[in-house]
Design a protein around this motif. Structure first.
Motif, PDB file in Angstrom:
ATOM      1  N   SER A 182     -77.269 -77.446  27.541  1.00 22.41           N
ATOM      2  CA  SER A 182     -76.235 -78.379  27.883  1.00 22.41           C
ATOM      3  C   SER A 182     -76.394 -79.028  29.386  1.00 22.41           C
ATOM      4  CB  SER A 182     -74.945 -77.782  27.834  1.00 22.41           C
ATOM      5  OG  SER A 182     -74.701 -77.275  29.018  1.00 22.41           O
ATOM      6  N   ARG A 183     -75.902 -80.373  29.360  1.00 21.81           N
ATOM      7  CA  ARG A 183     -75.898 -80.871  30.656  1.00 21.81           C
ATOM      8  C   ARG A 183     -74.466 -80.847  31.235  1.00 21.81           C
ATOM      9  NH1 ARG A 183     -78.468 -86.145  27.774  1.00 21.81           N
ATOM     10  NH2 ARG A 183     -80.728 -84.982  27.215  1.00 21.81           N
ATOM     11  N   GLU A 184     -74.469 -80.707  32.434  1.00 19.76           N
ATOM     12  CA  GLU A 184     -73.061 -80.744  33.295  1.00 19.76           C
ATOM     13  C   GLU A 184     -72.187 -81.685  32.718  1.00 19.76           C
ATOM     14  OE1 GLU A 184     -72.630 -80.850  37.641  1.00 19.76           O
ATOM     15  OE2 GLU A 184     -74.112 -79.285  37.345  1.00 19.76           O
ATOM     16  N   GLY A 185     -70.931 -81.175  32.264  1.00 16.41           N
ATOM     17  CA  GLY A 185     -69.876 -81.870  31.809  1.00 16.41           C
ATOM     18  C   GLY A 185     -69.948 -82.463  30.550  1.00 16.41           C
ATOM     19  N   GLU A 186     -70.962 -82.074  29.883  1.00 14.77           N
ATOM     20  CA  GLU A 186     -71.125 -82.601  28.488  1.00 14.77           C
ATOM     21  C   GLU A 186     -70.446 -81.985  27.448  1.00 14.77           C
ATOM     22  OE1 GLU A 186     -75.363 -83.637  26.019  1.00 14.77           O
ATOM     23  OE2 GLU A 186     -75.248 -81.398  26.826  1.00 14.77           O
ATOM     24  N   PHE A 187     -70.028 -82.831  26.460  1.00 16.50           N
ATOM     25  CA  PHE A 187     -69.425 -82.365  25.162  1.00 16.50           C
ATOM     26  C   PHE A 187     -70.474 -82.324  24.197  1.00 16.50           C
ATOM     27  CE2 PHE A 187     -66.953 -81.732  21.395  1.00 16.50           C
ATOM     28  CZ  PHE A 187     -65.697 -82.092  21.917  1.00 16.50           C
ATOM     29  N   LEU A 188     -71.015 -80.905  23.834  1.00 12.24           N
ATOM     30  CA  LEU A 188     -72.270 -80.859  23.020  1.00 12.24           C
ATOM     31  C   LEU A 188     -71.502 -80.172  21.796  1.00 12.24           C
ATOM     32  CD1 LEU A 188     -75.160 -80.847  22.972  1.00 12.24           C
ATOM     33  CD2 LEU A 188     -75.164 -78.154  23.532  1.00 12.24           C
ATOM     34  N   VAL A 189     -72.062 -80.709  20.718  1.00 11.53           N
ATOM     35  CA  VAL A 189     -71.426 -80.371  19.203  1.00 11.53           C
ATOM     36  C   VAL A 189     -72.346 -79.483  18.508  1.00 11.53           C
ATOM     37  CG1 VAL A 189     -70.443 -81.107  17.108  1.00 11.53           C
ATOM     38  CG2 VAL A 189     -69.950 -82.070  19.238  1.00 11.53           C
ATOM     39  N   LEU A 190     -72.329 -78.264  18.026  1.00  9.41           N
ATOM     40  CA  LEU A 190     -73.074 -77.620  16.957  1.00  9.41           C
ATOM     41  C   LEU A 190     -72.454 -77.836  15.576  1.00  9.41           C
ATOM     42  CD1 LEU A 190     -73.147 -74.174  18.766  1.00  9.41           C
ATOM     43  CD2 LEU A 190     -74.598 -75.961  19.208  1.00  9.41           C
ATOM     44  N   LEU A 191     -73.555 -78.529  14.900  1.00  6.83           N
ATOM     45  CA  LEU A 191     -73.267 -79.113  13.522  1.00  6.83           C
ATOM     46  C   LEU A 191     -74.033 -78.543  12.540  1.00  6.83           C
ATOM     47  CD1 LEU A 191     -71.752 -81.234  11.820  1.00  6.83           C
ATOM     48  CD2 LEU A 191     -73.682 -82.821  12.237  1.00  6.83           C
ATOM     49  N   GLY A 192     -73.514 -78.276  11.470  1.00  5.60           N
ATOM     50  CA  GLY A 192     -74.307 -77.607  10.285  1.00  5.60           C
ATOM     51  C   GLY A 192     -73.444 -76.911   9.297  1.00  5.60           C
ATOM     52  N   PRO A 193     -74.003 -76.729   8.175  1.00  2.69           N
ATOM     53  CA  PRO A 193     -73.425 -76.088   7.072  1.00  2.69           C
ATOM     54  C   PRO A 193     -72.890 -74.760   7.200  1.00  2.69           C
ATOM     55  CG  PRO A 193     -75.848 -76.409   6.371  1.00  2.69           C
ATOM     56  CD  PRO A 193     -75.383 -76.803   7.651  1.00  2.69           C
ATOM     57  N   SER A 194     -72.002 -74.384   6.421  1.00  2.00           N
ATOM     58  CA  SER A 194     -71.486 -72.979   6.433  1.00  2.00           C
ATOM     59  C   SER A 194     -72.494 -72.195   6.263  1.00  2.00           C
ATOM     60  CB  SER A 194     -70.670 -72.872   5.140  1.00  2.00           C
ATOM     61  OG  SER A 194     -70.042 -71.647   5.256  1.00  2.00           O
ATOM     62  N   GLY A 195     -72.483 -71.129   7.204  1.00  2.00           N
ATOM     63  CA  GLY A 195     -73.490 -69.986   7.424  1.00  2.00           C
ATOM     64  C   GLY A 195     -74.664 -70.598   8.049  1.00  2.00           C
ATOM     65  N   SER A 196     -74.767 -71.487   8.685  1.00  2.00           N
ATOM     66  CA  SER A 196     -76.058 -72.011   9.599  1.00  2.00           C
ATOM     67  C   SER A 196     -76.234 -71.448  10.794  1.00  2.00           C
ATOM     68  CB  SER A 196     -76.018 -73.524   9.462  1.00  2.00           C
ATOM     69  OG  SER A 196     -74.966 -74.097  10.257  1.00  2.00           O
ATOM     70  N   GLY A 197     -74.945 -70.488  11.258  1.00  4.40           N
ATOM     71  CA  GLY A 197     -75.213 -69.730  12.395  1.00  4.40           C
ATOM     72  C   GLY A 197     -74.574 -70.267  13.743  1.00  4.40           C
ATOM     73  N   LYS A 198     -73.620 -71.276  13.660  1.00  7.93           N
ATOM     74  CA  LYS A 198     -72.957 -72.043  14.595  1.00  7.93           C
ATOM     75  C   LYS A 198     -72.158 -71.156  15.427  1.00  7.93           C
ATOM     76  CE  LYS A 198     -70.826 -74.796  11.583  1.00  7.93           C
ATOM     77  NZ  LYS A 198     -71.356 -74.356  10.251  1.00  7.93           N
ATOM     78  N   THR A 199     -71.190 -70.403  14.561  1.00  7.26           N
ATOM     79  CA  THR A 199     -70.257 -69.372  15.234  1.00  7.26           C
ATOM     80  C   THR A 199     -70.977 -68.456  15.830  1.00  7.26           C
ATOM     81  OG1 THR A 199     -68.583 -70.022  13.554  1.00  7.26           O
ATOM     82  CG2 THR A 199     -68.247 -67.985  14.380  1.00  7.26           C
ATOM     83  N   THR A 200     -71.934 -67.700  15.126  1.00  8.68           N
ATOM     84  CA  THR A 200     -72.851 -66.626  15.775  1.00  8.68           C
ATOM     85  C   THR A 200     -73.545 -67.051  17.260  1.00  8.68           C
ATOM     86  OG1 THR A 200     -73.259 -65.575  13.658  1.00  8.68           O
ATOM     87  CG2 THR A 200     -74.511 -65.211  15.416  1.00  8.68           C
ATOM     88  N   LEU A 201     -73.815 -68.244  17.141  1.00 13.25           N
ATOM     89  CA  LEU A 201     -74.567 -68.829  18.492  1.00 13.25           C
ATOM     90  C   LEU A 201     -73.412 -68.862  19.472  1.00 13.25           C
ATOM     91  CD1 LEU A 201     -76.842 -70.080  20.132  1.00 13.25           C
ATOM     92  CD2 LEU A 201     -76.477 -72.137  18.879  1.00 13.25           C
ATOM     93  N   LEU A 202     -72.190 -69.356  19.141  1.00 18.28           N
ATOM     94  CA  LEU A 202     -71.264 -69.712  20.195  1.00 18.28           C
ATOM     95  C   LEU A 202     -70.646 -68.216  20.639  1.00 18.28           C
ATOM     96  CD1 LEU A 202     -69.744 -72.294  21.034  1.00 18.28           C
ATOM     97  CD2 LEU A 202     -67.768 -71.451  19.630  1.00 18.28           C
ATOM     98  N   ARG A 203     -70.600 -67.305  19.613  1.00 16.30           N
ATOM     99  CA  ARG A 203     -70.039 -66.124  19.977  1.00 16.30           C
ATOM    100  C   ARG A 203     -70.879 -65.122  20.889  1.00 16.30           C
ATOM    101  NH1 ARG A 203     -66.234 -63.425  17.474  1.00 16.30           N
ATOM    102  NH2 ARG A 203     -67.216 -61.349  17.504  1.00 16.30           N
ATOM    103  N   MET A 204     -72.322 -65.555  21.039  1.00 21.07           N
ATOM    104  CA  MET A 204     -73.285 -65.081  21.676  1.00 21.07           C
ATOM    105  C   MET A 204     -73.025 -65.751  23.369  1.00 21.07           C
ATOM    106  SD  MET A 204     -76.837 -64.138  19.818  1.00 21.07           S
ATOM    107  CE  MET A 204     -77.220 -65.505  19.086  1.00 21.07           C
ATOM    108  N   ILE A 205     -72.897 -66.879  23.043  1.00 20.53           N
ATOM    109  CA  ILE A 205     -72.558 -67.491  24.658  1.00 20.53           C
ATOM    110  C   ILE A 205     -71.442 -67.221  25.191  1.00 20.53           C
ATOM    111  CG2 ILE A 205     -72.253 -69.519  25.655  1.00 20.53           C
ATOM    112  CD1 ILE A 205     -74.063 -71.036  23.404  1.00 20.53           C
ATOM    113  N   ALA A 206     -70.437 -66.648  24.289  1.00 18.18           N
ATOM    114  CA  ALA A 206     -69.024 -66.406  24.838  1.00 18.18           C
ATOM    115  C   ALA A 206     -69.003 -64.689  25.243  1.00 18.18           C
ATOM    116  CB  ALA A 206     -67.948 -66.496  23.756  1.00 18.18           C
ATOM    117  N   GLY A 207     -70.163 -63.987  24.759  1.00 18.96           N
ATOM    118  CA  GLY A 207     -70.077 -62.603  24.943  1.00 18.96           C
ATOM    119  C   GLY A 207     -69.452 -61.889  24.203  1.00 18.96           C
ATOM    120  N   LEU A 208     -69.044 -62.154  22.925  1.00 17.55           N
ATOM    121  CA  LEU A 208     -68.612 -61.505  21.875  1.00 17.55           C
ATOM    122  C   LEU A 208     -69.434 -61.010  21.119  1.00 17.55           C
ATOM    123  CD1 LEU A 208     -65.586 -64.060  21.201  1.00 17.55           C
ATOM    124  CD2 LEU A 208     -65.392 -62.012  22.835  1.00 17.55           C
TER     125      LEU A 208
END
Ligand code: ATP
Length: 348
Positions: A28-54
Motif C-alpha cells: 500500500s502507499r501511505e494514506g492510500e485507500f486500497l480496495v481488495l476486489l474479487g468474487p465470493s471466495g477469492s480470498g479477500k477476507t482471509t488476506l485482510l484477516r492475516m494483515i489484522a493478525g486474526l
C-alpha cells in the motif's frame, strides 16, 4: 500513517488443498485507500484477516511501517478493523461503545472524552451519544462503528464490506461519506468488497483477486481501461467487456465502445461489424442492446452494446445495423494464458 506490505503471503486451510490466498505481494502507499476486489471466495477476507493478525499465515510475511509483524498481536499491530456486522454492544450507549477500546486500555475519563469528540467530529454523530444502538439507523450504526475503530488512532484501517448491510440509496451516500472521512483522517486503509462500483468509486487503487491470486493492481482507470487479463476485463464493468475468442487471439471491447451508425464516421481508425439486435433494455440514461455479429471472423458471436438513450437511430429488435469499434478500444488477449497481449492482430 503506515504502509502495509505483504510478501509471498499464503494461507492454506487444508493441507494438500489449493490455498485461499497464494503468494500475494502487495504494497500500500501511505494514506492510500486500497480496495481488495474479487468474487465470493477469492480470498479477500482471509488476506485482510492475516494483515489484522486474526489469521495465521501458512507462509510469507506481513509488514506494517516497514517492520515484520507476523508475531505481533492485533493490538500490537495498531490496526483497527470494521466488519460487515458492526458488532456494537447493545446494552451500552453510543458514547460508551465508542470509548470502549480506550477504557480497556486504561485511558482516563478526560482522555476518553477528548478522543471521542475528535473521532465523532469527523463523523457528525455527537448528538447520538446517549442513544442505544437499537435506536439508530443502519447508517448511524455504521458511523458509530467507524468512530469506535478510529478512537485509538490506528496506523492502519481495515474494513470488510462495511456498507453491505445498507440499502442501495444509503449505500451510495455512505460510500461518499466514508471516502471523505478517510481522506480527512489520512490513515492508510484497506477495504474489502465484491462490488466493483464501490471499488471503482472509492479506491485510490484496486487489487483485483480471484482464487486467492492477485490478477492486477492499478488505479480504477488502469484496471478498467487496461485490464491485465480476461478475468479483470469481464469482472469490471456492467455489462462486462465483450470477449470474442477468434482464430489465434481473443479480442475484447467494452459495450460502450461498440457504437451505432452515425458515430463511426467521427471516430478515426475503426473496424465495423454487422450487428443483429435481438433485444434491448431501456435503463433511463442508456440503452443496452443485445445481439450477435453477422458475418466475418466473429460471425454469430454474441455481443452487447451500450449507448446513450438519447441516440435517435431506429435500432429495433430484429434489425441489423453496422456498428463500429475504434482501433484503440480493441483489446487483445493470449488464447492460452488469457493475459493481455500487445500483438494487435485482428482476424479477417
Ligand atoms: P466473500 O466475499 O464470500 O467473503 P472472500 O473473497 O472474502 O469471499 P474468503 O472468505 O477469504 O473469500 O475465502 C477464501 C477461501 O478460503 C474460500 O474458498 C473459503 O471457503 C476458504 N476459507 C475461508 N475461511 C476458512 C476456514 N476458516 N477454514 C477453511 N476454509 C476457509
Amino acid at each position: 500513517m503506515a504502509v502495509v506490505e505483504t510478501r509471498k503471503l499464503t494461507k492454506v486451510f487444508k493441507r494438500g488443498h489449493l490455498g485461499a490466498v497464494n503468494n500475494v505481494d502487495l504494497e500500500s502507499r501511505e494514506g492510500e485507500f486500497l480496495v481488495l476486489l474479487g468474487p465470493s471466495g477469492s480470498g479477500k477476507t482471509t488476506l485482510l484477516r492475516m494483515i489484522a493478525g486474526l489469521e495465521e499465515p501458512t507462509s510469507g510475511d506481513i509488514l506494517i511501517g516497514g517492520k515484520v509483524v507476523n508475531d505481533l498481536t492485533p493490538r500490537e499491530r495498531r490496526i483497527a478493523m470494521v466488519f460487515q456486522s458492526y458488532a456494537l454492544y447493545p446494552h451500552l450507549s453510543v458514547y460508551n461503545n465508542i470509548v470502549f477500546p480506550l477504557k480497556a486500555q486504561g485511558v482516563d475519563k478526560e482522555g476518553q472524552r477528548k478522543q471521542a469528540e475528535w473521532a465523532t467530529s469527523l463523523l457528525g454523530i455527537q448528538h447520538l451519544f446517549e442513544r442505544k444502538p437499537r435506536e439508530l439507523s443502519g447508517g448511524e450504526r455504521q458511523r458509530v462503528a467507524l468512530a469506535r475503530a478510529i478512537v485509538r488512532e490506528p496506523s492502519v484501517f481495515l474494513l470488510d464490506e462495511p456498507l453491505s448491510n445498507l440499502d442501495a440509496k444509503l449505500r451510495a451516500s455512505a460510500r461518499e461519506e466514508l471516502e471523505q472521512f478517510q481522506k480527512r483522517l489520512g490513515t492508510t486503509t484497506i477495504y474489502v468488497t465484491h462490488d466493483q462500483v464501490e471499488a471503482m468509486a472509492m479506491g485510490d487503487r484496486v487489487v483485483v483477486m480471484s482464487q486467492g491470486v492477485v490478477r492486477q493492481i492499478g488505479t480504477p482507470t488502469e484496471v478498467y481501461d487496461e485490464p491485465a487479463d480476461t478475468f479483470v476485463a469481464t469482472f469490471l464493468g456492467s455489462p462486462p467487456m465483450n470477449i470474442i475468442p477468434a482464430e489465434g487471439v481473443i479480442a475484447g471491447f467494452r459495450p460502450e465502445h461498440f457504437l451505432p451508425p452515425g458515430v463511426a464516421e467521427r471516430m478515426g481508425a475503426h473496424v465495423s461489424y454487422d450487428f443483429h439486435i435481438t433485444h434491448s433494455e431501456y435503463l433511463g440514461a442508456e440503452r443496452i442492446l443485445y445481439g450477435a455479429i453477422q458475418g466475418g471472423p466473429f460471425d454469430q458471436h454474441r455481443v452487447i452494446s451500450r449507448i446513450p438513450a438519447t441516440h435517435d437511430a431506429d435500432l429495433a429488435d430484429g434489425s441489423v445495423h453496422t456498428f463500429a469499434v475504434a482501433d484503440r478500444d480493441l483489446k487483445f488477449f493470449d488464447p492460452q494464458t488469457e493475459k493481455r497481449t500487445t500483438v494487435r492482430r485482428l482476424p479477417s
